[in-house]
Write an enzyme that holds these catalytic residues in place. Structure first.
Site, PDB file in Angstrom:
ATOM      1  N   THR A 101       0.862  -1.167   0.000  1.00 40.92           N
ATOM      2  CA  THR A 101       0.000   0.000   0.000  1.00 40.92           C
ATOM      3  C   THR A 101       0.902   1.220   0.000  1.00 40.92           C
ATOM      4  O   THR A 101       1.649   1.460   0.943  1.00 40.92           O
ATOM      5  CB  THR A 101      -0.925   0.023   1.226  1.00 40.92           C
ATOM      6  OG1 THR A 101      -1.763  -1.130   1.197  1.00 40.92           O
ATOM      7  CG2 THR A 101      -1.798   1.272   1.228  1.00 40.92           C
ATOM      8  N   LYS A 176      -7.188   1.288  -2.946  1.00 44.41           N
ATOM      9  CA  LYS A 176      -6.790   0.875  -1.604  1.00 44.41           C
ATOM     10  C   LYS A 176      -7.029   1.989  -0.593  1.00 44.41           C
ATOM     11  O   LYS A 176      -7.367   1.732   0.571  1.00 44.41           O
ATOM     12  CB  LYS A 176      -5.322   0.448  -1.588  1.00 44.41           C
ATOM     13  CG  LYS A 176      -4.841  -0.094  -0.236  1.00 44.41           C
ATOM     14  CD  LYS A 176      -5.629  -1.323   0.240  1.00 44.41           C
ATOM     15  CE  LYS A 176      -5.246  -1.751   1.646  1.00 44.41           C
ATOM     16  NZ  LYS A 176      -3.909  -2.344   1.741  1.00 44.41           N
ATOM     17  N   LYS A 244       0.572   4.836   8.409  1.00 46.70           N
ATOM     18  CA  LYS A 244       1.148   5.226   7.117  1.00 46.70           C
ATOM     19  C   LYS A 244       0.070   5.324   6.051  1.00 46.70           C
ATOM     20  O   LYS A 244       0.004   6.297   5.290  1.00 46.70           O
ATOM     21  CB  LYS A 244       2.227   4.215   6.729  1.00 46.70           C
ATOM     22  CG  LYS A 244       2.813   4.400   5.334  1.00 46.70           C
ATOM     23  CD  LYS A 244       2.177   3.467   4.293  1.00 46.70           C
ATOM     24  CE  LYS A 244       2.439   2.004   4.586  1.00 46.70           C
ATOM     25  NZ  LYS A 244       1.866   1.122   3.521  1.00 46.70           N
TER      26      LYS A 244
END
Length: 291
Positions: A101, A176, A244
């Site tokens: 990701t 995502k 993150k």
């Protein structure tokens, strides 16, 4: 279709998810060349016949399909764009698939650099955590050229039943972000529901039998709430990596002129946990904010 007898798969990143994913490819008969920062994580794959490489370059020179799932965007950039990285050392015609990701803009940059070298680049982040990786039930969202996607789709199908082509380079990463935005607020609701059940004197496991199959149902409620109840905070997905992801999503939403208050609240709660030393716990440790 890239069959096992004409394909060598390079796999970089053998963490909580990557190790299981690489194992599925090996079981399907694909020769594997693997690299990860901690060689001990590769032991079981090496015992089963995988070949070890000492660097991303070592993987690139031997494989014609390369899959990466590493930690952070700066790791992706180093692995792909560094002098000892994948693009500088791969053969023309190689397919590279980043399943980390990461940032949509970085996916586009990698695609553009790859195209200059005759390399096919796909961004294909995943959802499903350690369970999905272990059981080959990942959701995979892909961006890049459709022809390149179709060539590697049979390989991706070995990792999960829900492989969807989303569009141009970066589209997989944008999808995502949608996934992570939905999860972020949902995790708050899951934690509050479980703590409420406990404070009301209910058996939370019995409560789950009712609410997980109704309108409140979600993957997190079914898979992570039981871990909360049992005090299991081992990582299926690290808090530090979720932070993150949320940071990327917040930046991308801001660039789109969009306000995301649910995402911002979830991030603040997870940052609080990380500051308390929980960054290497699983995302279900959010429950501790109420306990």
């Amino acid at each position: 279709m890239l069959s096992p007898d004409q394909t060598v798969i390079g796999f970089i990143g053998l963490g909580v998810m990557g190790k299981s994913m690489a194992g599925h490819l090996a079981k399907a008969g694909y020769p594997l060349v693997v690299y990860t920062r901690t060689k001990e994580k590769a032991t079981s794959l090496l015992d089963e016949g995988a070949e070890w490489a000492n660097s991303p370059r070592g993987v690139a020179v031997k494989a014609n399909v390369i899959i990466t799932i590493v930690g952070y965007p700066h790791d992706v950039e180093e692995v792909y764009l560094g002098e000892e990285g994948i693009l500088a050392n791969s053969h023309a015609g190689t397919y590279v698939i980043d399943m980390t990701t990461s940032m949509p803009s970085l996916a586009v940059k990698i695609y553009q650099e790859a195209k200059k070298r005759g390399i096919h680049a796909i961004d294909a982040p995943v959802s499903g955590g350690d369970i999905g990786a272990r059981e080959a039930r990942l959701a995979i969202m892909a961006g890049g050229d459709r022809e390149a996607f179709l060539a590697v789709e049979p390989i991706l199908n070995l990792l999960g039943p829900n492989v969807v082509y989303q569009g141009d380079p970066g589209a997989g990463q944008h999808t995502k972000m949608c996934n992570q935005i939905a999860i972020a607020s949902n995790m708050i609701g899951v934690c509050e529901a479980i703590v409420y059940a406990e404070k009301a004197g209910l058996d939370p496991e019995t409560v789950l039998k009712s609410i997980s199959s109704g309108a409140a149902g979600s993957w997190s409620l079914s898979n992570l709430a039981p871990r909360m109840i049992n005090g299991d905070f081992e990582p299926g997905f690290y808090i530090k990596h979720f932070i993150k992801d949320m940071n990327i999503a917040l930046e991308e939403a801001a660039a789109l002129g969009m306000d995301t208050p649910g995402l911002a609240l979830a991030r603040s709660l997870y940052v609080k946990l990380a500051e308390q030393g929980e960054e290497n716990s699983g995302t279900q440790a959010l429950y501790k904010n109420w306990k």
